[in-house]
Design an enzyme around this catalytic site. Structure first.
Site, PDB file in Angstrom:
ATOM      1  N   GLU A  47       0.874  -1.169   0.000  1.00 43.75           N
ATOM      2  CA  GLU A  47       0.000   0.000   0.000  1.00 43.75           C
ATOM      3  C   GLU A  47       0.914   1.222   0.000  1.00 43.75           C
ATOM      4  OE1 GLU A  47      -2.708   0.334   3.326  1.00 43.75           O
ATOM      5  OE2 GLU A  47      -3.432   2.271   2.580  1.00 43.75           O
ATOM      6  N   ARG A 271       5.782 -12.929   9.639  1.00 44.28           N
ATOM      7  CA  ARG A 271       6.250 -11.552   9.530  1.00 44.28           C
ATOM      8  C   ARG A 271       7.652 -11.471  10.092  1.00 44.28           C
ATOM      9  NH1 ARG A 271       2.763  -7.315   8.866  1.00 44.28           N
ATOM     10  NH2 ARG A 271       3.924  -5.471   9.497  1.00 44.28           N
ATOM     11  N   LYS A 281       4.826   0.630   9.300  1.00 45.44           N
ATOM     12  CA  LYS A 281       4.855   1.910   8.584  1.00 45.44           C
ATOM     13  C   LYS A 281       4.246   3.022   9.409  1.00 45.44           C
ATOM     14  CE  LYS A 281       3.158   0.095   4.759  1.00 45.44           C
ATOM     15  NZ  LYS A 281       2.610  -0.080   3.413  1.00 45.44           N
TER      16      LYS A 281
END
Ligand code: ATP
Ligand code: MG
Length: 581
Positions: A47, A271, A281
């Site tokens: 994104e 992850r 982020k």
């Protein structure tokens, strides 16, 4: 015959391919020709709401790396469904970072390219009685959703007719209603044990300008409605993402099945979590916006642009990602492991140079004072030949000036040496690297009692760094000729967070309270050997005995700035620490 027991060489063990269940799955699908003659298709779907970090590097190495291994293709797809948080700056940086890491995408895609198709599919689901317009507010929807232990409640609008839903949805799109007044929801099961299946929102009203579609839309698809179908539209065979999406997979499959489109399969992997590091982020944006760091590319940041500026290389990062592989459970990886891969790489490929970070003047009393044939008013100069990289003879040698006045590190001299201190002290002989043996005699102090000069004598017969009589010295020190030294700023970085787990918090603390107050030390008086005046941004150096360094982008010819990528491991510091000194 191969034996699993014979491989004791650590280097060849590290070279063996580490376990990666995703590779096994793809290999099996290739072997059984699950997708016929079609190639393996993956995608990396960021994104564009921030800069990529080391965790994304892991995902990129999996998406691009595994496709490459099996002759497949990888799309770079921007999941740009949230116009309020997304920006072109992020799109540009993401493309630059993927390429820096060494990968090239097959197709560049945007979820926003599919807005028209996604809208058509929403109409299709409404017509099939599988989606409805809900007038409940966001709060009411939350209250109706239930919890992990309680089922949800149906919305009073759940049983609207297809005609009414079509009418309302087309009017949502036409801009007749204000933000937040209505949503389109999938009609699945309000009692599902999986909360993602309790009539998830598909579309929301948002009168916002999108960076690519402008004001064309005032309804935007939710990420969960866009993601799976975007994969399907690109015929992604293996859609790999992190474990937090495991519970979303049934929803992605539900959309694909009810629309009857290409059946992308999703696989979830762990992850990357790194000690002393935040990989989020949102939190990284906070560090930037609260000015806790200078920018996204502050060399202390775990962003790809940050570690690039710090001097990390894509080769080391890829080697690290290959080693950590992929697994089905989350864990935590020591930052030291990443640093280890980077040190190995730098040890093999960086040029050696001499740089004194905390200078102390060393005067060789018996070294000839002038006249210098080149410049009669200056002291004599000679040049010593130094290997550019002892690990790589092909890197050649260079000539380094040596003269009567030098700089050495303050730490390399002690007037009163502690036990086990082998460096310079009065009466002690040491080697000046590649040059001569010197023996210290006196010191000069300022009024405050600080040592400002050390006086020594040298043995002219030890030129090159060895004495003809076979005398041994216990220490070899780096040095820079004072008259030839160039001054520079040097930035020493340490871990950005003080705790291995930055989320290890006292009550009422925020994760940013765990920032390491000493993560940056700026030295303004460093003295470098003259060859470093020609350093370029992409060059990597080992400042001998000090660490690995690279030029910083703040550097100008008049004001050189070097970043410490990593320190060398310092055995003395460990001895000092152990003895509690
Ligand atoms: P963040 O939590 O940092 O905001 P994100 O998951 O929201 O990350 P995306 O842009 O959605 O960021 O991530 C793109 C891809 O990178 C996703 O497939 C995601 O699973 C993967 N990814 C993100 N963070 C990590 C991580 N720490 N380790 C491995 N993969 C990651
Ligand atoms: Mg995400």
């Amino acid at each position: 015959m191969k034996s699993a027991m014979t491989n004791t060489n650590p280097e060849s063990q590290a070279a063996a391919t580490p376990p990666n269940f995703l590779r096994d799955i793809i290999a099996e699908d290739v072997r059984t020709k699950k997708y016929g003659d079609a190639v393996i298709q993956t995608r990396f779907p960021p994104e564009p709401n921030g800069y990529l970090h080391i965790g994304h590097a892991k995902a990129i190495c999996i998406d691009f790396g595994l496709a490459d291994e099996f002759g497949g293709k990888t799309n770079l797809r921007f999941d740009d469904t949230n116009p309020e948080k997304e920006e072109q700056e992020y799109v540009d940086s993401i493309m630059a970072d993927v390429r820096w890491l060494g990968f090239e995408w097959d197709r560049l895609c945007y979820a926003s390219d599919y807005f028209g198709q996604l809208y058509e599919w929403a109409l299709q689901l409404i017509k099939a009685g599988k989606a409805y317009v809900d007038d409940l507010s966001a709060d009411e929807i939350r209250q109706h959703r239930g919890t992990l232990t309680e089922p949800g409640k149906d919305s009073p609008y759940r049983n609207r007719s297809v005609e009414e839903n079509l009418d309302l949805f087309t009017r949502m799109k036409a801009g007749e209603f204000p933000d937040g007044s209505r949503v389109l929801r999938a009609r699945i099961d309000m009692a599902s044990p999986n909360l993602n299946m309790r009539d998830p929102v598909m579309y929301r009203i948002l009168h916002a300008t999108h960076q690519r579609t402008g004001d064309q839309w005032c309804i935007y698809p939710m990420y969960d409605y866009a993601h799976g179908q975007s994969d399907s539209l690109e015929c992604v065979t293996h859609s790999m993402c992190t474990l937090e999406f495991t519970d979303h997979q049934p929803l992605y499959r539900w959309y694909i099945e009810h629309l009857g489109i290409f059946p992308t399969r999703q696989y979830e992997f762990d992850r990357l979590n790194l000690t002393y590091t935040l990989l989020s982020k949102r939190k990284l944006l906070q560090l930037v916006s609260e000015k806790r760091v200078s920018a996204w590319d502050d060399p202390r940041m775990p962003t790809l642009c940050g570690i690039r500026r710090r001097g990390f290389s894509p080769e080391a990062l890829r080697a690290f990602c290959a080693q950590i592989g992929a697994s089905r459970t989350n864990g935590s990886t020591d930052i030291e492991m990443l640093e280890h891969f980077q040190r190995e790489e730098l040890n093999r490929h960086s040029s050696r140079a001499m740089a004194v970070l905390h200078p102390l003047k060393l005067v060789i009393d018996n070294y000839p004072e002038g006249p210098n044939p080149e410049s009669p008013n200056k002291d004599q100069v000679e040049f010593v030949e130094v290997a550019n990289n002892p690990e790589d003879p092909s890197a050649g040698t260079r000539q380094v000036p040596f003269s009567r006045e030098l700089y050495i590190e303050q730490d390399d001299f002690r007037e009163i040496p502690p036990p086990k201190y082998y460096r310079l002290s009065p009466g002690k002989e040491v080697r000046l690297r590649n040059a001569y043996f010197v023996t210290a005699h006196d010191v000069v102090k300022d009024v405050a009692g600080n040592i400002v000069e050390v006086h020594c004598t040298y043995d002219p017969a030890s030129r090159g760094g060895n004495s003809p009589d076979g005398r041994k010295v216990k220490s070899t020190m780096h040095w820079v000729s004072a008259a030839h030294a160039i001054s520079a700023e040097v930035r020493l970085y340490d871990k950005l967070f003080a705790k291995a787990d930055p989320y290890d918090l006292e009550e009422g603390q925020d994760v940013l309270d765990n920032l390491n107050p000493n993560s940056l030390e700026v030295l303004t008086e460093a003295k470098l050997e003259p060859s470093l005046a020609n350093a370029r941004l992409e060059d990597r150096f080992q400042f001998e005995r000090v660490g690995y360094f690279c030029l910083d982008s703040d550097s100008t010819p008049a004001h050189l700035v070097f970043n410490r990528t990593l320190p060398l491991r310092d055995s003395w510091a460990r001895i000092e620490k152990k003895s509690g000194a």
